[in-house]
Write a protein that holds these residues in place. Structure first.
Motif, PDB file in Angstrom:
ATOM      1  N   ASN A 190       0.833  -1.346  -0.191  1.00 53.50           N
ATOM      2  CA  ASN A 190      -0.019  -0.060  -0.030  1.00 53.50           C
ATOM      3  C   ASN A 190       0.713   1.360  -0.025  1.00 53.50           C
ATOM      4  O   ASN A 190       0.299   2.266  -0.584  1.00 53.50           O
ATOM      5  CB  ASN A 190      -0.872  -0.152   1.342  1.00 53.50           C
ATOM      6  CG  ASN A 190      -2.239  -0.844   0.816  1.00 53.50           C
ATOM      7  OD1 ASN A 190      -2.558  -0.870  -0.506  1.00 53.50           O
ATOM      8  ND2 ASN A 190      -2.836  -1.554   1.818  1.00 53.50           N
ATOM      9  N   GLU A 191       2.017   1.095   0.519  1.00 56.94           N
ATOM     10  CA  GLU A 191       2.879   2.386   0.395  1.00 56.94           C
ATOM     11  C   GLU A 191       3.409   2.639  -1.143  1.00 56.94           C
ATOM     12  O   GLU A 191       3.444   3.719  -1.420  1.00 56.94           O
ATOM     13  CB  GLU A 191       4.279   1.879   1.213  1.00 56.94           C
ATOM     14  CG  GLU A 191       4.314   2.630   2.585  1.00 56.94           C
ATOM     15  CD  GLU A 191       5.947   2.462   3.288  1.00 56.94           C
ATOM     16  OE1 GLU A 191       6.721   3.120   2.858  1.00 56.94           O
ATOM     17  OE2 GLU A 191       5.744   1.375   3.813  1.00 56.94           O
ATOM     18  N   ARG A 192       3.545   1.426  -1.795  1.00 50.16           N
ATOM     19  CA  ARG A 192       4.114   1.880  -3.214  1.00 50.16           C
ATOM     20  C   ARG A 192       3.000   2.015  -3.956  1.00 50.16           C
ATOM     21  O   ARG A 192       3.123   2.707  -4.887  1.00 50.16           O
ATOM     22  CB  ARG A 192       4.522   0.192  -3.543  1.00 50.16           C
ATOM     23  CG  ARG A 192       4.815  -0.048  -4.950  1.00 50.16           C
ATOM     24  CD  ARG A 192       5.971   0.869  -5.434  1.00 50.16           C
ATOM     25  NE  ARG A 192       6.343   0.631  -7.244  1.00 50.16           N
ATOM     26  CZ  ARG A 192       5.412   1.159  -7.864  1.00 50.16           C
ATOM     27  NH1 ARG A 192       4.725   2.417  -7.644  1.00 50.16           N
ATOM     28  NH2 ARG A 192       6.090   0.994  -9.205  1.00 50.16           N
ATOM     29  N   TRP A 193       1.573   1.509  -3.820  1.00 50.23           N
ATOM     30  CA  TRP A 193       0.607   1.601  -4.867  1.00 50.23           C
ATOM     31  C   TRP A 193      -0.493   2.590  -4.387  1.00 50.23           C
ATOM     32  O   TRP A 193      -1.260   2.935  -5.348  1.00 50.23           O
ATOM     33  CB  TRP A 193       0.070   0.253  -5.138  1.00 50.23           C
ATOM     34  CG  TRP A 193       1.202  -0.373  -6.013  1.00 50.23           C
ATOM     35  CD1 TRP A 193       1.833  -1.517  -5.418  1.00 50.23           C
ATOM     36  CD2 TRP A 193       1.700  -0.196  -7.369  1.00 50.23           C
ATOM     37  NE1 TRP A 193       2.741  -1.934  -6.547  1.00 50.23           N
ATOM     38  CE2 TRP A 193       2.779  -1.340  -7.644  1.00 50.23           C
ATOM     39  CE3 TRP A 193       1.308   0.620  -8.332  1.00 50.23           C
ATOM     40  CZ2 TRP A 193       3.282  -1.259  -8.874  1.00 50.23           C
ATOM     41  CZ3 TRP A 193       2.011   0.647  -9.609  1.00 50.23           C
ATOM     42  CH2 TRP A 193       3.080  -0.387  -9.840  1.00 50.23           C
ATOM     43  N   GLY A 232       7.960  10.099   2.616  1.00 51.32           N
ATOM     44  CA  GLY A 232       7.836  11.384   2.134  1.00 51.32           C
ATOM     45  C   GLY A 232       8.014  11.555   0.470  1.00 51.32           C
ATOM     46  O   GLY A 232       7.782  12.552   0.011  1.00 51.32           O
ATOM     47  N   SER A 233       9.067  10.684  -0.067  1.00 50.70           N
ATOM     48  CA  SER A 233       9.285  10.831  -1.519  1.00 50.70           C
ATOM     49  C   SER A 233       8.642  10.959  -2.451  1.00 50.70           C
ATOM     50  O   SER A 233       8.919  11.432  -3.364  1.00 50.70           O
ATOM     51  CB  SER A 233      10.628   9.752  -1.875  1.00 50.70           C
ATOM     52  OG  SER A 233       9.931   8.605  -1.758  1.00 50.70           O
ATOM     53  N   CYS A 234       7.121  10.526  -2.300  1.00 49.71           N
ATOM     54  CA  CYS A 234       6.241  10.677  -3.049  1.00 49.71           C
ATOM     55  C   CYS A 234       5.242  12.008  -2.793  1.00 49.71           C
ATOM     56  O   CYS A 234       4.328  12.154  -3.747  1.00 49.71           O
ATOM     57  CB  CYS A 234       5.450   9.312  -3.246  1.00 49.71           C
ATOM     58  SG  CYS A 234       6.241   7.934  -3.481  1.00 49.71           S
ATOM     59  N   ASP A 235       5.618  12.788  -1.730  1.00 44.58           N
ATOM     60  CA  ASP A 235       4.603  13.753  -1.456  1.00 44.58           C
ATOM     61  C   ASP A 235       4.877  15.089  -2.444  1.00 44.58           C
ATOM     62  O   ASP A 235       6.073  15.199  -3.037  1.00 44.58           O
ATOM     63  CB  ASP A 235       4.772  14.077  -0.088  1.00 44.58           C
ATOM     64  CG  ASP A 235       4.592  12.854   0.821  1.00 44.58           C
ATOM     65  OD1 ASP A 235       3.861  12.091   0.448  1.00 44.58           O
ATOM     66  OD2 ASP A 235       4.844  13.155   1.842  1.00 44.58           O
TER      67      ASP A 235
END
Ligand SMILES: Cc1cc2nc3c(=O)[nH]c(=O)nc-3n(C[C@H](O)[C@H](O)[C@H](O)COP(=O)(O)OP(=O)(O)OC[C@H]3O[C@@H](n4cnc5c(N)ncnc54)[C@H](O)[C@@H]3O)c2cc1C
Length: 115
Positions: free
Chosen positions: A102-105, A112-115
């Motif tokens: 769920n972190e990945r997708w 926080g690198s996807c924020d």
């Protein structure tokens, strides 16, 4: 990837897994019986129609051994992760840690690198 060219098996697989995991990331926590039936049919048809014959045949076989666990977003994402890991194993790719699915997708990485 070349622009505007037909997909090879690797490109097709990569984009298909992106769709499948994103679909499952957005699956309801409490799905209706109709939604559960829809998702079962979707994966069955994917195996039959997948445009790499050997991949689709093996995927359909996996579905008969381990049908989708459609009762919640959590069960379905864990199921898909384990099925993807079976394919990874078959073709010599690394195992993915399903605790992080769920972190990945869905949520993005905890750092926080996807924020
Ligand atoms: C249904 C299906 C069956 C396939 N069968 C075959 C086959 O028989 N033979 C063949 O050569 N290729 C097959 N492929 C293609 C293959 O699985 C890969 O998609 C392709 O080799 C590209 O790999 P990739 O390294 O880009 O990452 P992919 O495996 O495409 O993964 C994409 C991303 O998903 C994430 N990920 C990896 N594993 C998991 C997991 N277990 N759970 C959640 N996320 C994960 C990673 O972030 C990865 O970058 C199949 C693809 C699909 C969709």
């Amino acid at each position: 990837m070349e622009h505007n060219c037909p997909l090879n098996k690797i490109q097709l697989g990569y984009h298909t897994w992106n769709l499948l995991h994103t679909l499952v990331a957005n699956y309801p926590h409490e799905p209706s019986p109709q939604k559960q039936e829809d998702v079962n049919q979707f994966f069955k048809l994917l195996g039959r129609l997948y445009p790499c014959q050997a991949c689709g045949r093996d995927f359909s076989h996996l579905l008969t051994l381990r049908p989708p666990v459609t009762t919640s977003q959590n069960t379905l994402s864990q199921w898909l992760c384990s099925i993807h890991n079976d394919v990874n194993q078959k073709i010599g790719k690394s195992f993915f840690d399903c605790n992080k699915v769920n972190e990945r997708w869905r949520d993005g990485w905890n750092d926080g690198s996807c924020d």
